[in-house]
Every structure is written in structure tokens, then in C-alpha cells.
Design an enzyme around this catalytic site. Structure first.
Site, PDB file in Angstrom:
ATOM      1  N   CYS A  25       0.832  -1.209   0.000  1.00 14.89           N
ATOM      2  CA  CYS A  25       0.000   0.000   0.000  1.00 14.89           C
ATOM      3  C   CYS A  25       0.867   1.259   0.000  1.00 14.89           C
ATOM      4  CB  CYS A  25      -0.890   0.016   1.243  1.00 14.89           C
ATOM      5  SG  CYS A  25      -2.249  -1.131   1.121  1.00 14.89           S
ATOM      6  N   ARG A  34       7.911   4.414   3.096  1.00 15.36           N
ATOM      7  CA  ARG A  34       7.900   3.228   3.964  1.00 15.36           C
ATOM      8  C   ARG A  34       9.267   2.558   3.888  1.00 15.36           C
ATOM      9  NH1 ARG A  34       2.497  -0.289   3.134  1.00 15.36           N
ATOM     10  NH2 ARG A  34       2.995  -1.027   5.239  1.00 15.36           N
TER      11      ARG A  34
END
Ligand code: EPZ
Length: 425
Positions: free
Chosen positions: A124, A129
Site C-alpha cells: 500500500c 515506507r
């Protein structure tokens, strides 16, 4: 790519059974590499991420069989992984760019083979990240890791050590546990993540002979084992699916009993729903919710590491707050860019203002949302838009269903069973 079509206005009522947890079974799949033997996993969710994990396991040489439940519903699926013939430590981009948790194979392949060549994980899009904590921790345990277009990891032997995490990262905590299970000596993780899925991973690893304690607290101690053996395990219920369904019923002013859920895992969620006017009762593995005709606002909804409010339910809650009575402030403290649902909700008439930092939103409750064609940009955004469709006037179409299918097995059937007018196309 499919879509969900929802006609709003139905008050949801009934009973829903909750299946196995996506965020518990994914690290467990990675852990099946470690024992060079058979792992029997009950209560597995047959979601997209399960199938990607199975492809990775087969690619590295495991045999995987799926025994579907014989009572014709989506529950009670057993997956048997035999890693005795695993021989490959390469996990290419075609797998890793679809799923963030592919990064967990780094720890288990290092533990099993002393080698791992793995592409950077996708998953996602929630802002930056990085996996710096994963890499730094595994290096401290004795892995040499070269980062190019892949992560090439080599070690003579993983060594136990003390690791303090700058942030209680779920994935980093899990990767360390996976690498430490067969290491020499003791590994202590300080400032470990405390999510229930980590407790389930400890139970699974200890079931195959690992020596781990402290999961669920900020300090986890792993004493490396010589060898690990076969194991049988039942995956814990999915607390995020449970929280999504409770919110779906709450937003429609309905009532529901969730079965096969562990109430202690979603206290932060049920506490918030109670603050919004819902009556919640819990007995054993059942939670019952009765919603008011209209939810109340909350002065502040802040996401934080467990046992704080889970970031994975921020989007569904923003939908609920967008039709609540009053103005709420929402703070997304875990991910830098988890507001893909906001512009889509605004197109349905929600009154939401995203502050400069992209992490804080002011949600002014409106009487009614309007049906529209909206786009799921990630898994929980898709769930939030489906919930919006349940209460919007007219018909709502949620496209890019593949995002939703990564984490919800046949969500449309569960919601239909409690009265929703929703179909999948
Ligand atoms: C897990 O992701 C979950 N995924 C996520 O669920 C969940 O939102 C998240 O934990 C937080 O609870 C799975 O378990 C498969 P983190 P993970 O490492 O492990 C930063 C869903 O919808 N960070 O705890 O990736 C990171 O960028 C998914 O089911 C670093 O900076 O989460 C984030 O801002 C979405 N460096 C924060 O920490 C690192 O090395 C929390 O990430 C690692 C993380």
C-alpha cells in the site's frame, strides 16, 4: 479489476463471523521456512496476500497445499507448508512489489540459509515506507547486506544481540524474531512493537520449538534454537476486519454480533465506538454492538502503535466521523501519507480539511453523503469508501477492488448477510 456497487440507506443488522488475520498469517508464512518441515495452518484467510505468499513459498522450493473448509463457507481453511525441500533464497520483484510483508522473508531466509536476495517491498502506498530498521537490525545480528536494486544478504551465522528500535515497527520486530529464532545466543528487542499479531507469531514460532518470550510487551527475548520442528497452529482472528465491520454497522445505526473475535485485541476501537454513542457488550469470543441513530463526533482520534488506536482503521473511522453529529480532529501518526480516502469522500459530500502536514484532518459531520463513483487507492481506503456507500444517498461505485481483496475475503458477502445492498462486479 473489479468494482463494488452499493445502494445506501440500509440499517445493517445480524451476525458476522470473523476469519483469520491477514497481518498475523503473513509473518507466519515467512516463518514456515525456518523449520525445514511441515507447518499446518488453520483459519487462514484466502485473500490476495495469502496467494502471493504461497507463490513466494513455492518459488523458494516449499510445497503448499490448501485444504478448503468442507462446510462450504469461507472459514476454516487449512494451508499446509512443507519447507523441507526449500533450496532457493531469492525473492524477486514480481512478488515483492505487490506486498510489503514480503520483506519478512529476509529474516527467515537468513535464519534458514544464511542468505537472502530479496527485492525491495511494495504494498500500500502510504507515504515513505523505508526498511532501514529492518536492515540495521539484521546487520547488527551479523548479516552483511548490500543494497542495490535488490537486498543481498549473507551471514556465516546470525548472532544474538540487543536491539533497540527507534520506533516500535511491527515489521522490523517480526523480522528480528524470524532471524533470531535459529541464531546463536540471546536476542533482546527493546521498544518492540506490541501488536497482537506479534503475539500470534511468537506462539507459532514457539510451537515449532523456538524459545521466545515477551511478545505483546515492549521487550521480547529470543534464545536461538539449534533446530526447529513441525508445527500446527490456528491463526488469530482479524481485528482490523472486525473493526471495519463494527464501524460499517455503527455508521448505519444498526446492530451486529461479531463471532470468533478476541475482544481484548480491539479495545481501542470499541472504546472509540462507545465514545461515539454505541453500546458495546462482550462475552467470550463475541462482541455485540448497538448503534445510535446518528454517531457522535470525537474531539480527537489519534492513531498510535498498539495498544493505541490502529492506523488501519483510521480511514473507516474518518468515513464514520464524516456523517457524525459534530466536528472531529483526526491525527494519523504512523504513516506520512494515509489520506487517499479524503478526496474521494469529499467527492461524496464529506466536509474534511487536511492540514498542511498531511497527517491531521478536521472532519465536520454532514447529514448525508451522496453516492458517486470513487476509486480505492489502497486497502483500507477501499474499505472506507465501501462504508461511505452504505450510508450515501443513491448508488456508489468503488473501483480498484483488487486493493480491497488484498485484505478482505468477500467483504460483499459479509455485508450482504447483515442487510447491505452491495454487489461485486
Ligand atoms: C504493519 O506494516 C501492517 N502490515 C500494516 O497494515 C500496519 O498499518 C502497520 O504494521 C502499523 O500497524 C502487516 O502487518 C503486513 P511498521 P509495517 O513497520 O510493518 C516506519 C494494512 O492495511 N518504518 O510498524 O510496514 C514506517 O514507514 C497494513 O493491513 C520506518 O521508518 O508497519 C511507518 O511510518 C498497512 N523504517 C511506521 O514506521 C522501518 O524500517 C510504522 O511501520 C520500518 C518502518
Amino acid at each position: 479489476m473489479g468494482e463494488y456497487r452499493i445502494k445506501g440507506g440500509k440499517r445493517l443488522k445480524g451476525e458476522v463471523r470473523i476469519g483469520g488475520s491477514k497481518n498475523a498469517v503473513l509473518p507466519i508464512f515467512a516463518a514456515t521456512v525456518l523449520n525445514g518441515s511441515e507447518s499446518i495452518l488453520h483459519n487462514c484467510p484466502l485473500i490476495q496476500d495469502t496467494f502471493i505468499s504461497i507463490e513466494i513459498l513455492k518459488h523458494i522450493g516449499c510445497t503448499v497445499t490448501i485444504e478448503k473448509s468442507n462446510h462450504g463457507d469461507k472459514f476454516g481453511n487449512t494451508i499446509i507448508v512443507d519447507s523441507s525441500k526449500a533450496h532457493n533464497w531469492n525473492v524477486p520483484e514480481k512478488f515483492t512489489n505487490m506486498m510489503r510483508s514480503s520483506v519478512l522473508f529476509m529474516g527467515s531466509l537468513l535464519g534458514r540459509f544464511g542468505k537472502a536476495d530479496i527485492s525491495f517491498p511494495g504494498g500500500c502506498k502510504l507515504g515513505n515506507r523505508p526498511i532501514d530498521m529492518h536492515v540495521k537490525s539484521l546487520k547488527k545480528m551479523g548479516a552483511a547486506i548490500k543494497t542495490g536494486d535488490m537486498l543481498c544478504c549473507r551471514t556465516m551465522q546470525m548472532q544474538g544481540t540487543q536491539i533497540h528500535l527507534d520506533f516500535p515497527s511491527v515489521g522490523a520486530t517480526e523480522n528480528i524474531m524470524l532471524a533470531a529464532a535459529l541464531s546463536i545466543g540471546e536476542t533482546v528487542i527493546l521498544n518492540a512493537a506490541r501488536e497482537p499479531e506479534i503475539v500470534d507469531l511468537e506462539h507459532f514460532l514457539n510451537g515449532m520449538g523456538a524459545k521466545i518470550k515477551g511478545a505483546g510487551t515492549s521487550t521480547i527475548v529470543i534464545n536461538g534454537a539449534e533446530k526447529l520442528h513441525s508445527v500446527e497452529h490456528s491463526v488469530m482472528p482479524d481485528r482490523i476486519v472486525a473493526g471495519t465491520y463494527l464501524t460499517a454497522v455503527a455508521i448505519t445505526g444498526g446492530e451486529v454480533s461479531l463471532v470468533d473475535i478476541w475482544p481484548r485485541d480491539i479495545v481501542p476501537v470499541t472504546a472509540k465506538l462507545a465514545e461515539m454513542g454505541c453500546q458495546i457488550s462482550e462475552t467470550g469470543n463475541t462482541i455485540t454492538l448497538k448503534a445510535p441513530p446518528r454517531l457522535q463526533y470525537v474531539s480527537k482520534l489519534e492513531t498510535s502503535p498498539h495498544p493505541g488506536f490502529p492506523t488501519d482503521l483510521q480511514a473507516p473511522f474518518v468515513t464514520a466521523l464524516s456523517v457524525a453529529d459534530g466536528t472531529s480532529v483526526v491525527a494519523e501518526n504512523i504513516f506520512s501519507c494515509r489520506f487517499g480516502h479524503v478526496p474521494e469522500l469529499q467527492r461524496m459530500g464529506a466536509d474534511i480539511m487536511v492540514m498542511q502536514d498531511g497527517r491531521n484532518f478536521v472532519v465536520r459531520g454532514v447529514e448525508q453523503l451522496k453516492g458517486a463513483s470513487v476509486e480505492a487507492t489502497d486497502l483500507r481506503c477501499g474499505a472506507a469508501l465501501i462504508l461511505a456507500g452504505l450510508v450515501a444517498e443513491g448508488e456508489t461505485t468503488v473501483t480498484n477492488s483488487h486493493h480491497v481483496e488484498r485484505g478482505y475475503q468477500q467483504i460483499e458477502l459479509d455485508l450482504q448477510a447483515i442487510g447491505a445492498n452491495i454487489s461485486y462486479h
